[in-house]
Design an enzyme around this catalytic site. Structure first.
Site, PDB file in Angstrom:
ATOM      1  N   GLY A   3      -3.126  -0.075  -2.835  1.00  0.00           N
ATOM      2  CA  GLY A   3      -2.630   0.559  -1.621  1.00  0.00           C
ATOM      3  C   GLY A   3      -2.379   2.033  -1.859  1.00  0.00           C
ATOM      4  O   GLY A   3      -2.974   2.643  -2.736  1.00  0.00           O
ATOM      5  N   CYS A   4      -1.468   2.578  -1.099  1.00  0.00           N
ATOM      6  CA  CYS A   4      -1.143   4.001  -1.177  1.00  0.00           C
ATOM      7  C   CYS A   4      -0.673   4.374  -2.582  1.00  0.00           C
ATOM      8  O   CYS A   4       0.240   3.748  -3.107  1.00  0.00           O
ATOM      9  CB  CYS A   4      -0.050   4.310  -0.158  1.00  0.00           C
ATOM     10  SG  CYS A   4       0.630   5.948  -0.308  1.00  0.00           S
ATOM     11  N   PHE A   5      -1.282   5.365  -3.172  1.00  0.00           N
ATOM     12  CA  PHE A   5      -0.899   5.721  -4.540  1.00  0.00           C
ATOM     13  C   PHE A   5       0.501   6.313  -4.637  1.00  0.00           C
ATOM     14  O   PHE A   5       1.091   6.328  -5.707  1.00  0.00           O
ATOM     15  CB  PHE A   5      -1.927   6.588  -5.260  1.00  0.00           C
ATOM     16  CG  PHE A   5      -2.430   7.825  -4.561  1.00  0.00           C
ATOM     17  CD1 PHE A   5      -1.667   8.555  -3.676  1.00  0.00           C
ATOM     18  CD2 PHE A   5      -3.717   8.254  -4.819  1.00  0.00           C
ATOM     19  CE1 PHE A   5      -2.165   9.694  -3.068  1.00  0.00           C
ATOM     20  CE2 PHE A   5      -4.227   9.399  -4.218  1.00  0.00           C
ATOM     21  CZ  PHE A   5      -3.445  10.121  -3.342  1.00  0.00           C
ATOM     22  N   TRP A   6       1.061   6.781  -3.538  1.00  0.00           N
ATOM     23  CA  TRP A   6       2.445   7.264  -3.580  1.00  0.00           C
ATOM     24  C   TRP A   6       3.378   6.129  -3.979  1.00  0.00           C
ATOM     25  O   TRP A   6       4.331   6.319  -4.726  1.00  0.00           O
ATOM     26  CB  TRP A   6       2.890   7.793  -2.223  1.00  0.00           C
ATOM     27  CG  TRP A   6       2.174   8.994  -1.733  1.00  0.00           C
ATOM     28  CD1 TRP A   6       1.379   9.850  -2.442  1.00  0.00           C
ATOM     29  CD2 TRP A   6       2.199   9.495  -0.396  1.00  0.00           C
ATOM     30  NE1 TRP A   6       0.912  10.841  -1.616  1.00  0.00           N
ATOM     31  CE2 TRP A   6       1.392  10.655  -0.367  1.00  0.00           C
ATOM     32  CE3 TRP A   6       2.822   9.080   0.769  1.00  0.00           C
ATOM     33  CZ2 TRP A   6       1.196  11.389   0.801  1.00  0.00           C
ATOM     34  CZ3 TRP A   6       2.631   9.814   1.923  1.00  0.00           C
ATOM     35  CH2 TRP A   6       1.829  10.961   1.933  1.00  0.00           C
ATOM     36  N   CYS A   7       3.092   4.934  -3.457  1.00  0.00           N
ATOM     37  CA  CYS A   7       3.932   3.770  -3.753  1.00  0.00           C
ATOM     38  C   CYS A   7       3.740   3.306  -5.192  1.00  0.00           C
ATOM     39  O   CYS A   7       4.706   3.146  -5.928  1.00  0.00           O
ATOM     40  CB  CYS A   7       3.583   2.606  -2.833  1.00  0.00           C
ATOM     41  SG  CYS A   7       3.917   2.898  -1.092  1.00  0.00           S
TER      42      CYS A   7
END
Length: 181
Positions: A14-18
């Site tokens: 998923g989102c790499f920020w997470c």
């Protein structure tokens, strides 16, 4: 200078920020870089990857010390912090760039990832079929600087408070012994 060995693990969940936020907190993890992997576009930009047309996934490259944290521990956190049963989607993030994929850097990692998924299936950990792909790592392209350490730098941002913070609390509660002091 000591000559300890490090290894590299690459996960797309998923989102790499997470995903970056979780692994940064683990003992034995020396560095986490957000980036792109698995596609055909050379030196992709975030804007290009967001179109879903590059074939790349948002991913993280983890440099870790295997004497301090086992690859299996990284796999455990990976599967505990995203939904490996949704194809090309994590929550509201939809597209092939948000797929669940493990990019192995050694044959040993490939075997460990396959065995870990088999264990999850055998133990019926998830209600739905695991769709996480296991692929040989290709070129990993680091994302733009403003994506690095995103949660640490932007924890008050709405997305971070709504999506990442609750998962971080769960991680801290369930994996306290594996986290840095």
């Amino acid at each position: 200078m000591d000559n300890k060995t490090t290894e590299t693990a690459i996960f797309a969940g998923g989102c790499f920020w997470c995903t970056e936020a979780f692994f940064t907190e683990l003992k034995g993890v020396e560095k986490v870089v957000s980036g792109y992997i698995g596609g055909t576009t050379k030196n992709p930009t975030y804007k290009q990857v967001c179109t879903g047309n590059t074939g790349h996934a948002e991913a993280i490259q983890i440099t870790f010390n295997p004497d301090e944290v086992a690859y299996e521990d990284l796999l455990e956190i990976f599967f505990a912090t995203h939904d490996p049963t949704t194809l090309n989607r994590q929550g509201a993030d939809v597209g092939t760039q948000y797929r669940s994929e493990i990019f192995y850097t050694t044959k040993e990692q490939k075997n460990k990832a396959e065995n870990f998924i088999k264990l999850l299936i055998d133990q019926n950990i998830f209600d739905n079929k695991i769709v996480t792909k296991i692929s040989e790592a290709t070129v990993f392209y680091p994302a733009e600087d403003y994506h690095q350490d995103y949660y640490a730098e932007n924890s008050e941002q709405h997305y971070c408070r709504m999506v990442i913070a609750p998962k971080m609390e769960k991680l801290k509660k369930n994996y306290k012994s594996k986290l840095k002091e």
